[in-house]
Every structure is written in C-alpha cells, then in structure tokens.
Design an enzyme around this catalytic site. Structure first.
Site, short mmCIF file in Angstrom:
data_model
loop_
_atom_site.label_atom_id
_atom_site.label_comp_id
_atom_site.label_asym_id
_atom_site.label_seq_id
_atom_site.Cartn_x
_atom_site.Cartn_y
_atom_site.Cartn_z
N ASP A 161 0.69 -1.16 -0.29
CA ASP A 161 -0.18 -0.10 -0.10
C ASP A 161 0.80 1.41 0.25
OD1 ASP A 161 -2.35 1.34 0.01
OD2 ASP A 161 -2.75 1.20 2.15
N ASN A 188 -10.60 -2.88 -6.51
CA ASN A 188 -9.93 -1.93 -7.33
C ASN A 188 -10.50 -1.74 -8.53
OD1 ASN A 188 -7.90 -1.52 -5.43
ND2 ASN A 188 -6.39 -2.88 -6.26
#
Length: 360
Positions: free
Chosen positions: A48, A96
């Site tokens: 991340d 996503n």
C-alpha cells in the site's frame, strides 16, 4: 519537487561504486545473521502507498506503481535469501475495479509487463528457484492479461524451492466463499464418484476422506457377501414385527431388503467430519505453510479483505508508516528481528508449559 530531487541525489550517491559495494556487503552480513535464527516460512504483503507516493512526489500514478514493483523485487530477494519459502502479495483487489478506467487499464497493462519481467529466464525468481502462482478471480481479467499470467506461471513452473503467490484480482471473502462451495460439492458427491485425493494427501481432511471411502467400500463388499451374519442380532424393526405376530423370517427379509436398498443407493461423506482443515484444503493457498507474518505499509491499519482465513492465532501482523516504494531491507529488518524475538519467547513459553505438565 524538492523531495523527489533529494531522493534522486540519494539514489545517485547510493549507487556510486564504493558506497554500493559497502552497502551490498552490509546487506549480506545482515541477511546472514537473520538466517541464524528462526525464519518465517510464509510472509504476506499488502503493498500500500504507491498512489500516495506518486502524489507526494508529483509524478504519474503509474510511475508510483512502477517504483512499487522495484521495491517488490528488493523485498523478494531479501525474503528468498533469508529462507522464506512462500511470499504472498496483494497485487490487485477485486475492489480496485471501482477505480477510474484509466488507472485500471494502466495497472492491467503494467501487470502484463511486470509478470513477464519477473518470469523471464535468469531473472530474480529463477535465481532462487521460485515459481509464480496467480490467485484470484480469473474471469474478471481480460484475455490478453490472462495470456501473460499463464505464460508467467508456465515459465516458472520448473522452480520448486519457493513460491510467489500473486493475488490478482483477489479478495479473501471471495476465496472463502469459493472454498465453501468446493467443500459443499465434495460432500454432496457420491463417494464412489469422488476423484482420488490430489497431492495434498497428508492434510487431515484428505486422510479422513480417503479412509472413510475405503471403510465404506469394505463395508459394502462385506455386507454383500455375508447378509445372514449381519441379520442375526434383533433390530427395532424385528421387535415390532414380533409384537405384530409376524414371523422372524419375514422380519429378516424386510431387514435384508432395507440393507440392499441402502447398499445400492449413493453413499456420501459424513458432514460431521467437516473441520476448519477441510476449508483450508480448499483455499487458494492450500499448499502453503501457515501464514507467519503479514506486513502492510502506508500507515493504514486494516487488512482490506486479505488473508482473513490464513491469519491465525500465531500470525504476526505489522503495520508500517513508510509507503511501499520506500520499503526495503532497512524497514523490513526490524520487523524480522521482532518476529524472531517473539518466536523465541513463544518457544520458551511452550517449553515451560511442557515442563510443568511433566512435573504434574
């Protein structure tokens, strides 16, 4: 912009021959010292912070993801050199797909290129004998990307020393749901139609399944050969027949008829034998050792639907403030040292418990 300029100067300085040689020797020394203690066999990463890194340095989002791939290559080398057998990375969440089409298309395009780079002969994975496995919902991926995925998997299939699990596109809830569906299908299939257990025959549920299948087959064969010996003891049905004034021979005939009907009908695995291990055997990571360590960068303290089933009571979960493109040995080293210290404490505690149980 000054921050990116400073990082470029730092990178230029770090890559100068004398400094690079010194850093390389120090890295090898540190990795060698880590190998002297316990080493996690399965490590997972939530990579991340690529987009935030790009925003902070005023560069394109895709460039941030590219720098994140470079960080991944560095960390994989550290893991495999140290002795980690399985690395699992959260490359692309099913969620996503909610991002902008431009970013999703760019990520898919980059995935094709990076998987090729990882898998190409003589590259990182070949050096450490690691094979690529792509875990996720294949039907959500376009055919051209699937072609690159399958090619990368095939190119590294000969490697057997280590594994790189690429979760793409993946969520843990989808994985668990799929595992439950597979288990239901197995226990809803007549036992004689079940396939022979795969190479994971040493798991508890597969051994149970195999033994139960053998026992049922033996019972069926034995029952067909010796109907009289199995009907000698009175059953509740025999008692009822006697009370109604029926002969014992009639009762035995009814009993035999019931047995024949049971033997001729389908036989299923006992649902009471379903355990947590049953689901584990149907997970995408079924061949992997237990998850020892899960690391997430960027300071965000959540799992984001990743490895929910695999994380157990002894999994160490570590949240780091650094962004993924900044993550390297110097951030990872304290994590590994802390994990080793915890393992030593756990071993000492287990020894104390065993010692007390022996004395009692």
């Amino acid at each position: 912009m000054g921050s990116l300029h400073d990082s470029r100067i730092h990178k230029w300085f770090a890559t100068s021959p004398p400094v690079a040689w010194t850093v390389r020797q120090l890295r090898e020394l540190l990795i060698g010292s880590l190998k002297q203690g316990p080493v996690p066999q399965h490590v997972a990463f939530v990579m991340d912070g690529n987009r935030r890194f790009a925003r902070n340095h005023h560069i394109e989002t895709v460039e941030g993801h590219n720098l994140g791939f470079e960080s991944l290559a560095r960390i994989l080398e550290v893991c495999y050199k140290t002795g980690v057998k399985v690395v699992t990375i959260y490359a692309f969440s099913i969620e996503n797909f909610k991002r902008s089409k431009h970013e999703v298309d760019a990520l898919m395009s980059m995935a094709k290129v990076k998987l090729q780079q990882l898998a190409e002969h003589g590259a990182l994975l070949d050096r450490y004998g690691a094979s690529i496995r792509v875990l996720g919902q294949r039907e959500l991926v376009s055919p051209d990307v699937l072609l690159a995925v399958d090619k990368a998997v095939a190119m590294t299939a000969h490697n057997t020393k280590a594994v790189l699990n690429v979760c793409f596109p993946y969520t843990s809830r989808h994985e668990i749901t799929t595992a439950v569906m597979k288990a239901v299908a197995t226990y809803g299939t007549p036992i004689h139609n079940l396939p022979t257990p795969s190479k994971r025959t040493f798991s508890e549920s597969h051994i149970t399944q195999h033994l139960r299948k053998q026992m049922l087959e033996e019972d069926t064969e034995g029952g067909a050969e010796q109907p009289e010996s199995r009907s000698t003891s009175p059953s509740p049905k025999d008692a009822t027949s006697a009370e109604d004034g029926r002969s014992s021979s009639t009762s035995t005939a009814i009993n035999s008829s019931d047995k024949d009907e049971t033997q001729n009908g389908p036989t299923f695995l006992d649902p009471e034998s379903i355990s947590a291990q049953t689901l584990t055997d149907h997970m995408m990571t079924a061949d992997a050792p237990p998850l020892d360590l899960l690391v997430r960068t960027s300071g965000v303290k959540r799992l984001s639907d990743f490895m929910l089933w695999q994380a157990h009571e002894n999994t160490s979960i570590v949240f780091l403030e650094c962004l993924w493109p900044e993550f390297d040995l110097w951030q990872f080293l304290p994590v590994l040292v802390e994990w080793q210290w915890q393992q030593k404490k756990l071993q000492e505690e287990q020894q104390r418990i065993r010692g007390r149980s022996k004395s009692d």
